[in-house]
Design a protein around this motif. Structure first.
Motif, PDB file in Angstrom:
ATOM      1  N   ALA A 256     101.409 108.698  31.351  1.00 58.57           N
ATOM      2  CA  ALA A 256     100.565 109.870  31.624  1.00 58.57           C
ATOM      3  C   ALA A 256     100.497 110.850  30.463  1.00 58.57           C
ATOM      4  CB  ALA A 256     101.076 110.592  32.875  1.00 58.57           C
ATOM      5  N   HIS A 257     101.496 110.836  29.583  1.00 56.79           N
ATOM      6  CA  HIS A 257     101.560 111.832  28.502  1.00 56.79           C
ATOM      7  C   HIS A 257     101.962 111.148  27.200  1.00 56.79           C
ATOM      8  CE1 HIS A 257     101.593 114.793  31.763  1.00 56.79           C
ATOM      9  NE2 HIS A 257     102.613 114.126  32.282  1.00 56.79           N
ATOM     10  N   THR A 258     101.147 111.322  26.169  1.00 58.70           N
ATOM     11  CA  THR A 258     101.531 110.807  24.859  1.00 58.70           C
ATOM     12  C   THR A 258     102.622 111.671  24.251  1.00 58.70           C
ATOM     13  OG1 THR A 258      99.321 109.897  24.472  1.00 58.70           O
ATOM     14  CG2 THR A 258     100.718 110.243  22.537  1.00 58.70           C
ATOM     15  N   LEU A 259     102.490 112.977  24.390  1.00 56.19           N
ATOM     16  CA  LEU A 259     103.463 113.918  23.849  1.00 56.19           C
ATOM     17  C   LEU A 259     103.767 114.996  24.881  1.00 56.19           C
ATOM     18  CD1 LEU A 259     102.017 114.450  20.246  1.00 56.19           C
ATOM     19  CD2 LEU A 259     104.104 113.188  20.826  1.00 56.19           C
ATOM     20  N   VAL A 260     105.017 115.395  24.944  1.00 54.33           N
ATOM     21  CA  VAL A 260     105.432 116.517  25.789  1.00 54.33           C
ATOM     22  C   VAL A 260     106.405 117.370  24.970  1.00 54.33           C
ATOM     23  CG1 VAL A 260     105.146 115.255  27.953  1.00 54.33           C
ATOM     24  CG2 VAL A 260     107.349 115.217  26.791  1.00 54.33           C
ATOM     25  N   THR A 261     106.482 118.641  25.319  1.00 55.15           N
ATOM     26  CA  THR A 261     107.437 119.538  24.662  1.00 55.15           C
ATOM     27  C   THR A 261     108.424 120.031  25.712  1.00 55.15           C
ATOM     28  OG1 THR A 261     105.753 120.241  23.078  1.00 55.15           O
ATOM     29  CG2 THR A 261     107.732 121.590  23.243  1.00 55.15           C
ATOM     30  N   PRO A 262     109.621 119.449  25.771  1.00 52.36           N
ATOM     31  CA  PRO A 262     110.614 119.879  26.771  1.00 52.36           C
ATOM     32  C   PRO A 262     111.043 121.321  26.531  1.00 52.36           C
ATOM     33  CG  PRO A 262     111.206 117.764  25.776  1.00 52.36           C
ATOM     34  CD  PRO A 262     110.107 118.344  24.946  1.00 52.36           C
ATOM     35  N   PRO A 263     111.448 122.016  27.583  1.00 51.82           N
ATOM     36  CA  PRO A 263     111.939 123.390  27.419  1.00 51.82           C
ATOM     37  C   PRO A 263     113.089 123.459  26.421  1.00 51.82           C
ATOM     38  CG  PRO A 263     111.636 122.868  29.748  1.00 51.82           C
ATOM     39  CD  PRO A 263     111.462 121.580  28.995  1.00 51.82           C
ATOM     40  N   GLY A 264     113.014 124.412  25.522  1.00 52.63           N
ATOM     41  CA  GLY A 264     114.071 124.594  24.544  1.00 52.63           C
ATOM     42  C   GLY A 264     113.926 123.771  23.287  1.00 52.63           C
ATOM     43  N   TRP A 265     112.949 122.876  23.251  1.00 53.47           N
ATOM     44  CA  TRP A 265     112.745 122.050  22.062  1.00 53.47           C
ATOM     45  C   TRP A 265     111.724 122.705  21.140  1.00 53.47           C
ATOM     46  CZ3 TRP A 265     114.667 117.342  20.237  1.00 53.47           C
ATOM     47  CH2 TRP A 265     115.689 116.784  21.028  1.00 53.47           C
ATOM     48  N   ASP A 266     111.848 122.419  19.851  1.00 56.11           N
ATOM     49  CA  ASP A 266     110.905 122.970  18.877  1.00 56.11           C
ATOM     50  C   ASP A 266     109.956 121.905  18.337  1.00 56.11           C
ATOM     51  OD1 ASP A 266     112.842 121.575  17.552  1.00 56.11           O
ATOM     52  OD2 ASP A 266     113.256 123.098  16.034  1.00 56.11           O
ATOM     53  N   ILE A 267     109.962 120.727  18.952  1.00 55.26           N
ATOM     54  CA  ILE A 267     109.033 119.662  18.585  1.00 55.26           C
ATOM     55  C   ILE A 267     108.516 119.004  19.858  1.00 55.26           C
ATOM     56  CG2 ILE A 267     110.237 119.180  16.402  1.00 55.26           C
ATOM     57  CD1 ILE A 267     111.269 116.587  17.867  1.00 55.26           C
ATOM     58  N   ALA A 268     107.437 118.243  19.711  1.00 58.58           N
ATOM     59  CA  ALA A 268     106.940 117.433  20.819  1.00 58.58           C
ATOM     60  C   ALA A 268     107.676 116.100  20.841  1.00 58.58           C
ATOM     61  CB  ALA A 268     105.438 117.213  20.681  1.00 58.58           C
TER      62      ALA A 268
END
Length: 205
Positions: free
Chosen positions: A156-168
């Motif tokens: 469903a998602h190619t890229l996601v940005t988890p909480p607290g992360w500074d990258i996808a």
């Protein structure tokens, strides 16, 4: 003769040490070594080198922590040499699986190959561990890994940005690593219990 779990540590060091060295010149590494679908057939080293490229310091530290835990698991469980070969085989195949997401234009990091290593370790424990508790541990580890990957919904998602992360993050890398690691372990790891390795300092090789 190298003890069986030394091969596992060797593969781990091939992942960790270049990652640390490349962190000194990250800009150059991202251009020459990262996974770029348009270049991977003309520059096939990227099937391996993509694991060494990290997009931020936090990204690198998180993956190094995961690698340390995985190496510790291999040492304590005394995984057989075949598990190390399976992990090495899954390394480039994990990145090759990223071609299933043509809109993923660039990728780097250890996480996909670390997921492959966890899958290999889990399958090896289930198939070969002499003790029932170790086989149960392998089954629980594999179930937890599968639950994590399914929860990330890579389809469903190619890229996601988890909480607290500074990258996808690319969930497909985790899914590809898990599948490739499990299949490589099923292919290479023998389906019979191994004898526990002798403790350090014994005369057996």
């Amino acid at each position: 003769m190298l003890r069986r779990h030394h091969a596992w540590l060797g593969v781990g060091l091939l992942l960790v040490v270049p990652s640390l060295l490349i962190a000194l010149r990250p800009g150059l590494a991202r251009m020459a070594l990262a996974w770029v679908p348009a270049l991977v057939w003309s520059e096939p080293w990227r099937w391996w080198s993509a694991a060494w490229v990290h997009l931020s310091t936090r990204h690198l530290l998180a993956n190094l922590a995961g690698a340390a835990l995985l190496l510790l698991l291999g040492w304590v469980a005394r995984l057989p040499r075949e598990a190390a070969w399976a992990w090495a085989l899954a390394w480039p195949l994990t990145h090759l699986g990223l071609l299933l997401a043509p809109d993923l234009l660039r990728y780097g990091g250890l996480s996909g190959v670390l997921h492959a290593g966890v899958a290999v370790a889990a399958v090896a424990l289930v198939r070969e561990a002499a003790l029932r508790r170790d086989r149960v541990l392998g089954a629980l580890l594999l179930a937890g890994l599968c639950a994590k990957v399914l929860g990330e919904r890579a389809w469903a998602h190619t890229l996601v940005t988890p909480p607290g992360w500074d990258i996808a993050v690319a969930p497909l890398a985790h899914a590809s690593g898990t599948v490739c690691g499990a299949l490589a372990a099923l292919l290479l790891v023998r389906s019979r219990p191994w004898s526990p390795a002798p403790p350090p300092g014994s005369s057996a090789g």
